[in-house]
Design an enzyme around this catalytic site. Structure first.
Site, PDB file in Angstrom:
ATOM      1  N   THR A  12       0.507  -1.248  -0.621  1.00 40.85           N
ATOM      2  CA  THR A  12      -0.185   0.147  -0.041  1.00 40.85           C
ATOM      3  C   THR A  12       0.609   1.103   0.211  1.00 40.85           C
ATOM      4  O   THR A  12       0.461   2.376  -1.026  1.00 40.85           O
ATOM      5  CB  THR A  12      -0.653   0.562   1.222  1.00 40.85           C
ATOM      6  OG1 THR A  12      -1.859  -1.036   1.360  1.00 40.85           O
ATOM      7  CG2 THR A  12      -1.764   1.231   1.806  1.00 40.85           C
ATOM      8  N   THR A  91       1.504  -4.337   4.060  1.00 44.07           N
ATOM      9  CA  THR A  91       1.247  -4.799   5.644  1.00 44.07           C
ATOM     10  C   THR A  91       0.654  -5.931   5.902  1.00 44.07           C
ATOM     11  O   THR A  91       1.241  -6.815   6.538  1.00 44.07           O
ATOM     12  CB  THR A  91       0.323  -3.458   6.595  1.00 44.07           C
ATOM     13  OG1 THR A  91      -1.133  -4.055   5.145  1.00 44.07           O
ATOM     14  CG2 THR A  91       0.883  -2.328   6.188  1.00 44.07           C
ATOM     15  N   ASP A  92      -0.232  -6.707   4.671  1.00 42.72           N
ATOM     16  CA  ASP A  92      -1.003  -7.850   5.322  1.00 42.72           C
ATOM     17  C   ASP A  92       0.257  -9.123   5.813  1.00 42.72           C
ATOM     18  O   ASP A  92       0.231  -9.798   6.847  1.00 42.72           O
ATOM     19  CB  ASP A  92      -1.585  -8.245   3.796  1.00 42.72           C
ATOM     20  CG  ASP A  92      -3.021  -7.291   3.458  1.00 42.72           C
ATOM     21  OD1 ASP A  92      -3.350  -6.899   4.497  1.00 42.72           O
ATOM     22  OD2 ASP A  92      -3.395  -7.454   2.681  1.00 42.72           O
TER      23      ASP A  92
END
Ligand code: ASP
Length: 320
Positions: A12, A91-92
Site C-alpha cells: 500500500t 502490511t498484510d
C-alpha cells in the site's frame, strides 16, 4: 559506513488510487520506490541506494520472492560500505517476511521493514513518514536484526503482529512491547539491548538451503473453533491415502486460549501425527502464548503466532 540501501517490494505504501483520497479502492504496488523517496526532502542529502526487487500486493507473497529478497539482503549486508537496509513492504504479510528474514539471515546490521496503511494518493499518506523513520532506524550503528517501523514505533520481527485492518498504527508487539520509537528522526530506545541474533558472515547454512529449495515443505494452518469436527484434517488424510502429495509435512493449529483444541479436531490431528505429520499448537488469541506442557502430545509453538509457527516449522523441516 553510512550508506543505506532501500529495497522496494510494493504494498500500500506504493499504492495508487484513481480518486485522490480513496483509502480503500486503490491498487497496491504501483509507484516505484525511488518516486516515493523523491517526495521526502529529508532523504535528498543522505547516501542512499535504491533497488526495486518486486512490485506486489503482499497478500500474494510467495516463496520465490522471499528467496530473491533473502539473496538481495544477504548481498547488501555483506558489503562493508552498507550500514543498514530498508525494505518497503505491504502490511498484510509483513510480519511473516520480517520473521523469515530474521530466521534465515540473522543480520548483524539493521534490516528495517516499513509500510503504510494509506496509499500514496491518500489525502494524508502515512508512507512518507514511515519511510523516513525507517531510514533513520537503519542508520543506528548499534542495532542488528530485523525490525519493523510503523506509525513511529519500532517492533522486533519475532513479536510484531498486524492487529488492525484499517488504522495507521496497525502493528503491535504483544506482551513484549515495541523496542523503540522514532521522534523527529531520533530513535528513542525502551530497552538497552539492540542486538538481534548473531550473524554468520557470508550467510547461514539455512540461507543456502532456502536458496537451493524450489518450495518450502508444506505446512498448513487449521483453526480450532466451536462446532468443528476436524473434517478438514480428515479430508487431507483421506486425499493423501490416494495421492501422498496431499499430505502436508506439518500442521499448525490456531488453538483456543492456552493451546486447547476441540476434542474432535484434536483426534484428527493425533491421527495426522501418527501418519508422520508434525503438529504444533499456537493460539488464536491476539495476546499471550501457549504455556509449554510436557504432558501434551501436541508441541507448543514457543510463543510464536500461527503464521510464524508455520514458517518456523517449514524452515525446520527444510533444514532436517
Ligand atoms: N494489501 C496490502 C499489502 O499488503 C495492504 C497494505 O500494504 O497495507 O500489500
Amino acid at each position: 559506513m553510512q550508506r543505506r540501501v532501500i529495497l522496494g517490494t510494493g504494498g500500500t505504501i506504493a499504492g495508487r488510487s484513481d480518486r485522490q483520497g480513496d483509502n480503500v479502492g486503490y491498487v497496491a504496488g504501483e509507484v516505484r520506490v525511488e518516486d516515493l523517496m523523491a517526495r521526502i526532502p529529508a532523504l535528498s542529502d543522505m547516501s542512499l541506494e535504491v533497488e526495486q526487487v518486486d512490485q506486489i500486493d503482499s497478500k500474494d507473497m510467495h516463496f520465490g520472492l522471499w528467496k530473491r529478497l533473502a539473496e538481495r539482503v544477504a548481498h547488501h549486508l555483506a558489503r562493508e560500505d552498507v550500514a543498514g537496509l530498508v525494505i518497503t513492504h505491504g502490511t498484510d504479510t509483513l510480519e511473516e517476511t520480517a520473521y523469515f528474514l530474521e530466521k534465515v539471515l540473522r543480520p548483524n546490521k539493521p534490516v528495517v521493514l516499513t509500510c503504510a496503511m494509506r496509499p500514496s494518493t491518500a489525502l494524508v499518506p502515512d508512507g512518507p513518514q514511515n519511510l523516513l523513520d525507517a531510514v533513520n532506524v537503519a542508520g543506528c550503528v548499534d542495532l542488528s536484526g530485523v525490525v519493523v517501523v510503523c506509525a513511529g514505533m519500532v517492533h522486533r520481527a519475532e513479536h510484531v503482529v498486524k492487529v488492525h485492518s484499517y488504522r495507521v498504527d496497525a502493528f503491535d508487539s504483544g506482551d513484549a512491547g515495541p523496542v523503540a520509537c522514532v521522534e523527529e528522526g531520533e530513535v528513542r530506545w525502551f530497552h538497552s539491548s539492540r542486538r538481534g541474533s548473531a550473524y554468520a558472515a557470508g550467510g547461514t547454512a539455512l540461507l543456502e538451503q532456502v536458496l537451493s529449495a524450489d518450495a518450502l515443505p508444506r505446512v498448513d494452518i487449521v483453526t480450532s473453533h466451536a462446532d468443528t469436527d476436524g473434517g478438514l484434517v480428515r479430508a487431507l488424510l483421506a486425499a493423501s491415502a490416494v495421492d501422498a502429495a496431499h499430505l502436508p509435512r506439518g500442521l499448525v493449529v490456531a488453538a483456543t486460549g492456552n493451546g486447547t483444541v476441540h476434542r474432535d479436531l484434536e483426534a484428527a490431528l493425533r491421527e495426522a501425527q501418527l501418519r508422520g505429520v508434525r503438529v504444533i499448537r499456537s493460539t488464536r488469541c491476539a495476546r499471550g502464548r501457549v504455556i509449554p506442557d510436557a504432558k501434551n502430545p501436541l508441541r507448543d509453538s514457543a510463543g510464536l503466532s500461527p503464521v510464524k509457527a508455520r514458517l518456523a516449522l517449514a524452515l525446520d523441516l527444510l533444514s532436517e
